[in-house]
Design a protein around this motif. Structure first.
Motif, PDB file in Angstrom:
ATOM      1  N   HIS A   1       3.775   3.537   4.288  1.00  0.00           N
ATOM      2  CA  HIS A   1       4.305   3.312   2.835  1.00  0.00           C
ATOM      3  C   HIS A   1       4.047   1.910   2.233  1.00  0.00           C
ATOM      4  O   HIS A   1       3.634   1.644   1.133  1.00  0.00           O
ATOM      5  CB  HIS A   1       5.919   3.445   2.921  1.00  0.00           C
ATOM      6  N   SER A   2       4.022   0.965   3.390  1.00  0.00           N
ATOM      7  CA  SER A   2       3.899  -0.588   2.830  1.00  0.00           C
ATOM      8  C   SER A   2       2.398  -0.753   2.487  1.00  0.00           C
ATOM      9  O   SER A   2       2.231  -1.385   1.673  1.00  0.00           O
ATOM     10  CB  SER A   2       4.193  -1.318   4.444  1.00  0.00           C
ATOM     11  N   SER A   3       1.487  -0.231   3.245  1.00  0.00           N
ATOM     12  CA  SER A   3       0.138  -0.406   3.061  1.00  0.00           C
ATOM     13  C   SER A   3      -0.319   0.360   1.561  1.00  0.00           C
ATOM     14  O   SER A   3      -0.992  -0.307   0.864  1.00  0.00           O
ATOM     15  CB  SER A   3      -0.741   0.370   3.998  1.00  0.00           C
ATOM     16  N   ASN A   4       0.246   1.750   1.221  1.00  0.00           N
ATOM     17  CA  ASN A   4       0.227   2.247  -0.062  1.00  0.00           C
ATOM     18  C   ASN A   4       0.808   1.433  -1.012  1.00  0.00           C
ATOM     19  O   ASN A   4       0.056   1.515  -2.019  1.00  0.00           O
ATOM     20  CB  ASN A   4       0.685   3.600  -0.040  1.00  0.00           C
ATOM     21  N   GLN A   5       1.869   0.801  -0.883  1.00  0.00           N
ATOM     22  CA  GLN A   5       2.644   0.014  -1.861  1.00  0.00           C
ATOM     23  C   GLN A   5       1.716  -1.229  -2.394  1.00  0.00           C
ATOM     24  O   GLN A   5       1.421  -1.343  -3.419  1.00  0.00           O
ATOM     25  CB  GLN A   5       3.929  -0.532  -1.311  1.00  0.00           C
ATOM     26  N   ALA A   6       1.042  -1.788  -0.932  1.00  0.00           N
ATOM     27  CA  ALA A   6       0.002  -2.784  -1.285  1.00  0.00           C
ATOM     28  C   ALA A   6      -0.877  -2.564  -2.015  1.00  0.00           C
ATOM     29  O   ALA A   6      -1.593  -3.432  -3.215  1.00  0.00           O
ATOM     30  CB  ALA A   6      -0.197  -3.636  -0.115  1.00  0.00           C
ATOM     31  N   GLU A   7      -1.650  -1.470  -1.753  1.00  0.00           N
ATOM     32  CA  GLU A   7      -2.817  -1.004  -2.277  1.00  0.00           C
ATOM     33  C   GLU A   7      -2.619  -0.656  -3.918  1.00  0.00           C
ATOM     34  O   GLU A   7      -3.767  -1.013  -4.809  1.00  0.00           O
ATOM     35  CB  GLU A   7      -3.311   0.081  -1.828  1.00  0.00           C
ATOM     36  N   GLU A   8      -1.357   0.029  -4.186  1.00  0.00           N
ATOM     37  CA  GLU A   8      -1.163   0.363  -5.524  1.00  0.00           C
ATOM     38  C   GLU A   8      -0.870  -0.977  -6.503  1.00  0.00           C
ATOM     39  O   GLU A   8      -0.860  -0.844  -7.690  1.00  0.00           O
ATOM     40  CB  GLU A   8       0.001   1.247  -5.453  1.00  0.00           C
ATOM     41  N   GLU A   9      -0.413  -2.131  -5.868  1.00  0.00           N
ATOM     42  CA  GLU A   9       0.033  -3.108  -6.711  1.00  0.00           C
ATOM     43  C   GLU A   9      -0.830  -3.649  -7.869  1.00  0.00           C
ATOM     44  O   GLU A   9      -2.196  -3.795  -7.105  1.00  0.00           O
ATOM     45  CB  GLU A   9       0.547  -4.248  -5.691  1.00  0.00           C
ATOM     46  N   ALA A  10      -0.888  -4.040  -8.804  1.00  0.00           N
ATOM     47  CA  ALA A  10      -1.898  -4.423  -9.670  1.00  0.00           C
ATOM     48  C   ALA A  10      -2.373  -5.696  -9.359  1.00  0.00           C
ATOM     49  O   ALA A  10      -1.873  -6.622  -8.723  1.00  0.00           O
ATOM     50  CB  ALA A  10      -1.497  -4.471 -11.305  1.00  0.00           C
ATOM     51  N   LEU A  11      -3.674  -5.739  -9.710  1.00  0.00           N
ATOM     52  CA  LEU A  11      -4.497  -7.100  -9.440  1.00  0.00           C
ATOM     53  C   LEU A  11      -4.275  -7.893 -10.287  1.00  0.00           C
ATOM     54  O   LEU A  11      -3.852  -7.883 -11.604  1.00  0.00           O
ATOM     55  CB  LEU A  11      -6.079  -6.916  -9.571  1.00  0.00           C
ATOM     56  N   PRO A  12      -4.312  -9.527  -9.813  1.00  0.00           N
ATOM     57  CA  PRO A  12      -3.677 -10.349 -10.900  1.00  0.00           C
ATOM     58  C   PRO A  12      -4.771 -10.595 -11.857  1.00  0.00           C
ATOM     59  O   PRO A  12      -5.825 -10.257 -11.614  1.00  0.00           O
ATOM     60  CB  PRO A  12      -3.773 -11.700  -9.987  1.00  0.00           C
ATOM     61  N   ASP A  13      -4.546 -11.192 -12.873  1.00  0.00           N
ATOM     62  CA  ASP A  13      -5.432 -11.367 -14.223  1.00  0.00           C
ATOM     63  C   ASP A  13      -6.560 -12.339 -13.506  1.00  0.00           C
ATOM     64  O   ASP A  13      -7.752 -12.203 -13.859  1.00  0.00           O
ATOM     65  CB  ASP A  13      -4.855 -11.906 -15.250  1.00  0.00           C
ATOM     66  N   LYS A  14      -5.982 -13.506 -12.913  1.00  0.00           N
ATOM     67  CA  LYS A  14      -6.820 -14.534 -12.357  1.00  0.00           C
ATOM     68  C   LYS A  14      -6.545 -14.518 -10.936  1.00  0.00           C
ATOM     69  O   LYS A  14      -5.547 -14.783 -10.470  1.00  0.00           O
ATOM     70  CB  LYS A  14      -6.410 -15.917 -12.930  1.00  0.00           C
ATOM     71  N   ILE A  15      -7.721 -14.134 -10.164  1.00  0.00           N
ATOM     72  CA  ILE A  15      -7.835 -14.270  -8.839  1.00  0.00           C
ATOM     73  C   ILE A  15      -7.826 -15.689  -8.355  1.00  0.00           C
ATOM     74  O   ILE A  15      -8.608 -16.525  -8.607  1.00  0.00           O
ATOM     75  CB  ILE A  15      -8.693 -13.388  -8.077  1.00  0.00           C
ATOM     76  N   SER A  16      -6.736 -15.921  -7.418  1.00  0.00           N
ATOM     77  CA  SER A  16      -6.557 -17.316  -6.610  1.00  0.00           C
ATOM     78  C   SER A  16      -7.211 -17.374  -5.408  1.00  0.00           C
ATOM     79  O   SER A  16      -6.842 -16.379  -4.586  1.00  0.00           O
ATOM     80  CB  SER A  16      -5.335 -17.802  -6.670  1.00  0.00           C
ATOM     81  N   TYR A  17      -8.224 -18.020  -5.211  1.00  0.00           N
ATOM     82  CA  TYR A  17      -8.811 -18.616  -3.817  1.00  0.00           C
ATOM     83  C   TYR A  17      -7.530 -18.500  -2.688  1.00  0.00           C
ATOM     84  O   TYR A  17      -7.465 -17.873  -1.770  1.00  0.00           O
ATOM     85  CB  TYR A  17      -9.587 -19.365  -3.571  1.00  0.00           C
ATOM     86  N   ASN A  18      -6.582 -19.596  -3.000  1.00  0.00           N
ATOM     87  CA  ASN A  18      -5.588 -19.919  -2.149  1.00  0.00           C
ATOM     88  C   ASN A  18      -4.590 -18.759  -1.749  1.00  0.00           C
ATOM     89  O   ASN A  18      -4.214 -18.511  -0.470  1.00  0.00           O
ATOM     90  CB  ASN A  18      -4.621 -21.213  -2.744  1.00  0.00           C
ATOM     91  N   PHE A  19      -4.485 -18.088  -2.807  1.00  0.00           N
ATOM     92  CA  PHE A  19      -2.993 -17.032  -2.491  1.00  0.00           C
ATOM     93  C   PHE A  19      -3.531 -15.731  -2.414  1.00  0.00           C
ATOM     94  O   PHE A  19      -2.809 -14.737  -2.064  1.00  0.00           O
ATOM     95  CB  PHE A  19      -2.063 -17.180  -3.807  1.00  0.00           C
ATOM     96  N   ASP A  20      -4.751 -15.419  -2.806  1.00  0.00           N
ATOM     97  CA  ASP A  20      -5.297 -13.859  -2.727  1.00  0.00           C
ATOM     98  C   ASP A  20      -6.405 -13.687  -2.030  1.00  0.00           C
ATOM     99  O   ASP A  20      -6.417 -12.718  -1.251  1.00  0.00           O
ATOM    100  CB  ASP A  20      -5.498 -13.433  -4.439  1.00  0.00           C
ATOM    101  N   ILE A  21      -7.272 -14.533  -1.769  1.00  0.00           N
ATOM    102  CA  ILE A  21      -8.505 -14.497  -1.112  1.00  0.00           C
ATOM    103  C   ILE A  21      -8.476 -15.267   0.349  1.00  0.00           C
ATOM    104  O   ILE A  21      -8.550 -14.425   1.428  1.00  0.00           O
ATOM    105  CB  ILE A  21      -9.738 -15.001  -1.728  1.00  0.00           C
ATOM    106  N   ARG A  22      -7.895 -16.152   0.229  1.00  0.00           N
ATOM    107  CA  ARG A  22      -7.933 -16.879   1.829  1.00  0.00           C
ATOM    108  C   ARG A  22      -6.923 -16.167   2.830  1.00  0.00           C
ATOM    109  O   ARG A  22      -7.362 -15.677   4.320  1.00  0.00           O
ATOM    110  CB  ARG A  22      -7.286 -18.309   1.725  1.00  0.00           C
TER     111      ARG A  22
END
Length: 779
Positions: A23-44
């Motif tokens: 459930h947790s994994s599916n919820q994370a996958e369904e969450e919308a992507l941010p408009d601007k991807i941040s290296y610090n908070f999204d990628i790293r």
């Protein structure tokens, strides 16, 4: 049969755990992507979890010569695939990183199948979008000076009470959560009183608050508690952990020390609302300041400014013969350097003691440049072996006389005419050279270094003096990205259970990301803009709608946010060790409210010190105190480092060996045994029961009053009924002999005319109330 049931139970637990994970994994996958991807908070975070073990900073484990946390390496031609690049800005279809993580070919897939690691669909999409947007790397978020963001837009504009709530609610709405309703007045007042004073509210304050129907009743209660002298005591406990305050020197002999006047100063500083910049400056460099009083001590600092520098003499000091003095002196300087990094900057500088930091951009040379600020103290590795009063403090030191207490240091609780000495900071007249130590060894000096700071945080301004005073100017430079963030986070942790950055002592690459980065930055800048005013910041936090929420949790919220990261309910956790004791003493009427003074030795199981001692010095044997000293607040319990107070240690108190900015919260059967058997709890139960028996009220009223004093709310009818029935049962089952045995605990006298059977029966009712989970839980 039992085996079948056990098998079924295990299978159910495994299925439930897997379903929750899915459930947790599916919820994370369904969450919308941010408009601007941040290296610090999204990628790293993705790279750190899934990629950096093989393609990170550890050269010994690095595969294919590729380092993905370093843009210079990530954009270069791959060694093993000439013409190919791990990253091509704007072109995921040419970027080997994207091609390998999205490959259907298991021989090419990254991370490798045998690693047990796998990126989910959302993580792959994030990396793809990041590459399309240019694959821009960012300086680590914590090393960029905070800017005050605009308040976010929210749907429910009726909920916020101050700016904090906008950031909290915006994140909740993003996650599909909504805040709880406000806690009821009884529980809210209890939470507030425990947080601001470490004590439950008095009956008078409860009645006053419940009767006040005005719109600002809660704010008036906040102001009243902030003025309570117990506020300074409560706030000081965290700082004592950070400053590794103890009443002994540590190491094997572990002799007695008289550093408690510094503790009195910390309480005084919080109560007088000394602003954080001055609070820290005095402690790090008070000996460099100019006194308005013109005291003729070292430099021109006042005695109070000198006393504040005791902060950096709280470390362990050896008194054992046969040691190598320089080895221990270097150890003392190392301790001060590491405290500065962890406690005040929130970074793991100690990792660069022996080599360059593996994860954060701190070189070993930079570590020793910081080390140099603390290397000029007029101290030696061993001054004297364990013995008499002259060893209670080590040079450099300061004497406090009765005249000082009368005129300058009135907050120091000195009750006798004995000489009182405190270790303080004073530098040598000439500069001691500092060298990089190869492998961190005291006897392996390398290149000489000059005082300086890590350039990745903020280069040292050459206009500042190259001493500890200059270091404080660097700390409070508006461009310093860490100072305000770190203290704001530590305060948030005190009131909400966890910091906005959970790893309060590590804001570096391996630390956890802030749950609300915009809020952390807003609070940090606001704190600085308002003169580093601590009481103002505390009031901001406890008057927010976020803080005032009910702690009730629904199954939906438990599933969506089990750790309460997004604060859609109020904080709920056990109070710290010192305040368990304070709550018991205060509610029973036993508490000695005297502030400050020497530490005390309450009840303790026999033989603990004697079984772990060298047999020398004042602390070789435990000699229990008597009278009012038995009923002092938990923060005044004497801390011998090698054998810390057992009841407090069981409730996770620090033994004060090293700087500690976050206590663990455990839950063990030993804690229940303490509440059931500790002489202080049993004595408090007896004393409160005796006071209630003196009142001309019925047993239900006595039980209700005990419940309200201890739990800070009126009990429900069913609760009174159950406790009343228990009282009747105990009354019938006890005889005088058994009653006297039950009452034979503690030194507080038993009233002469009391019915001992009634007293023992009511004592057990009070003890039962003390043993409720709710009693020692802030909710």
């Amino acid at each position: 049969m039992y085996r079948s049931i056990l098998t079924l139970l295990i299978a159910t637990i495994v299925w439930y755990g897997q379903s929750c994970t899915m459930h947790s994994s599916n919820q994370a996958e369904e969450e919308a992507l941010p408009d601007k991807i941040s290296y610090n908070f999204d990628i790293r975070p993705i790279l750190s979890d899934k990629c950096l073990a093989c393609h990170g900073p550890d050269a010994n484990k690095r595969k294919a010569g590729l380092r993905l946390d370093d843009p210079e390496s990530a954009f270069k031609i791959l060694k093993e695939h000439p013409g190919a690049h791990a990253l091509v800005a704007g072109k995921p279809e040419l970027s080997e990183v994207f091609l390998r993580i999205s490959s259907q070919d298991t021989s090419a897939l990254m991370p490798p199948v045998n690693s047990g690691l796998k990126l989910n669909a959302r993580e792959i999409k994030l990396i793809e979008k990041w590459i399309k947007q240019g694959a821009t790397y960012e300086k680590h978020w914590a090393f960029v000076a905070p800017k005050k963001p605009e308040l976010p837009e929210i749907d429910n504009e009726d909920w916020p009470r101050n700016e904090i709530d906008y950031f909290i609610l915006a994140k909740q709405e993003q996650k599909g959560l909504s805040p709880n309703e406000e806690a009821d007045k009884e529980r809210l007042l209890r939470r507030l009183s425990l947080d601001l004073t470490g004590l439950p509210p008095s009956l008078e304050l409860m009645e006053q608050f419940m009767a006040d129907k005005s719109d600002n009743a809660y704010e008036k209660a906040v102001d009243q508690l902030l003025k309570n002298p117990a506020y300074g005591e409560k706030m000081a406990v965290h700082w004592l952990d950070l400053a590794r305050y103890a009443d002994s020197h540590g190491y094997q002999d572990d002799g007695y020390r008289t550093q408690w006047p510094w503790r009195d100063w910390v309480i005084h500083a919080y109560n007088t609302n000394m602003h954080y910049n001055d609070f820290v400056t005095w402690q790090l460099a008070g000996d460099f300041l100019k006194s308005p009083n013109g005291w003729s001590g070292p430099g021109t600092a006042s005695k109070e400014q000198m006393l504040a520098t005791g902060f950096n003499r709280n470390h362990k000091i050896t008194e054992e013969g046969g040691v190598i003095p320089e080895e221990y002196r270097i150890g003392y300087v190392t301790d001060r350097t590491d405290l500065f990094g962890k406690g005040l900057l929130g970074v793991t500088m100690e990792c660069a003691h022996c080599h360059d930091h593996k994860y954060d951009p701190f070189s070993q040379k930079e570590y020793y440049r910081l080390f140099a600020f603390f290397n000029n103290v007029k101290e030696i590795g061993i001054e004297s072996v364990i013995g008499g009063p002259d060893t209670y403090a080590k040079k450099p030191l300061m004497e406090i006389c009765d005249e000082d207490v009368k005129n300058i240091l009135s907050f120091v609780n000195k009750r006798d005419t004995n000489k009182l000495i405190v270790s303080v900071m004073t530098d040598l007249d000439t500069t001691r050279k500092t060298f990089l130590l190869k492998r961190g060894a005291y006897d392996a000096p390398g290149d000489e270094v000059q005082p300086g700071t890590p350039s990745s945080i903020l280069p040292f301004n050459e206009s500042y003096p190259k001493n500890r005073l200059g270091l404080t100017k660097w700390m409070f430079d508006p461009k310093n990205p860490l100072t305000a963030r770190v203290y704001v986070n530590q305060l948030w942790q005190q009131f909400f259970g966890k910091g906005i950055v959970k790893t309060a002592g590590d804001f570096g690459m391996q630390g956890e990301l802030p749950t609300h980065p915009e809020l952390l930055d807003w609070l940090a800048v606001d704190f600085r803009e308002h003169g580093w005013d601590i009481k103002r910041l505390v009031k901001q936090m406890v008057t927010s709608a976020t803080y005032r929420q009910s702690a009730v949790i629904t199954p939906e919220k438990l599933q969506t946010d089990p750790d309460n990261k997004y604060l859609a309910r109020g904080p709920r956790y056990r109070v710290d060790a010192e305040f368990v004791r304070d709550l018991v003493l205060s509610s029973s009427g036993l508490l000695n409210r005297q502030i400050g003074g020497p530490s005390v030795k309450p009840y303790q199981p026999p033989g603990l010190w004697e079984g772990a001692t060298s047999g020398r010095g004042l602390l070789s044997m435990y000699v229990q105190d008597h009278g009012p000293k038995l009923y002092r607040r938990g923060m005044y319990t004497l801390i011998k480092r090698t054998v810390p107070p057992p009841s407090m240690a069981i409730f996770d108190a620090s033994n004060r060996d090293l700087c500690e900015v976050r206590r663990l919260k455990t839950n063990t059967p030993l804690q229940a045994l303490i509440m059931l058997n500790d002489p202080t709890v049993l004595e408090a139960s007896r004393v409160l029961a005796a006071k209630l028996l003196e009142e001309k009220t019925g047993i239900d009223d006595k039980i209700s009053k005990a419940f309200q004093l201890i739990v800070s709310r009126k009990p429900k009818e069913k609760e009174v009924s159950v406790l009343s029935a228990y009282y009747d049962k105990e009354l019938k089952g006890l005889d005088k002999s058994r009653a006297e045995k039950a009452l034979a605990v503690g030194e507080y006298p038993i009233p002469k005319k009391v019915d001992k059977v009634q007293l023992a029966a009511l004592m057990r009712i009070v003890s039962t109330i003390y043993n409720l989970e709710e009693t020692i839980t802030k909710s």
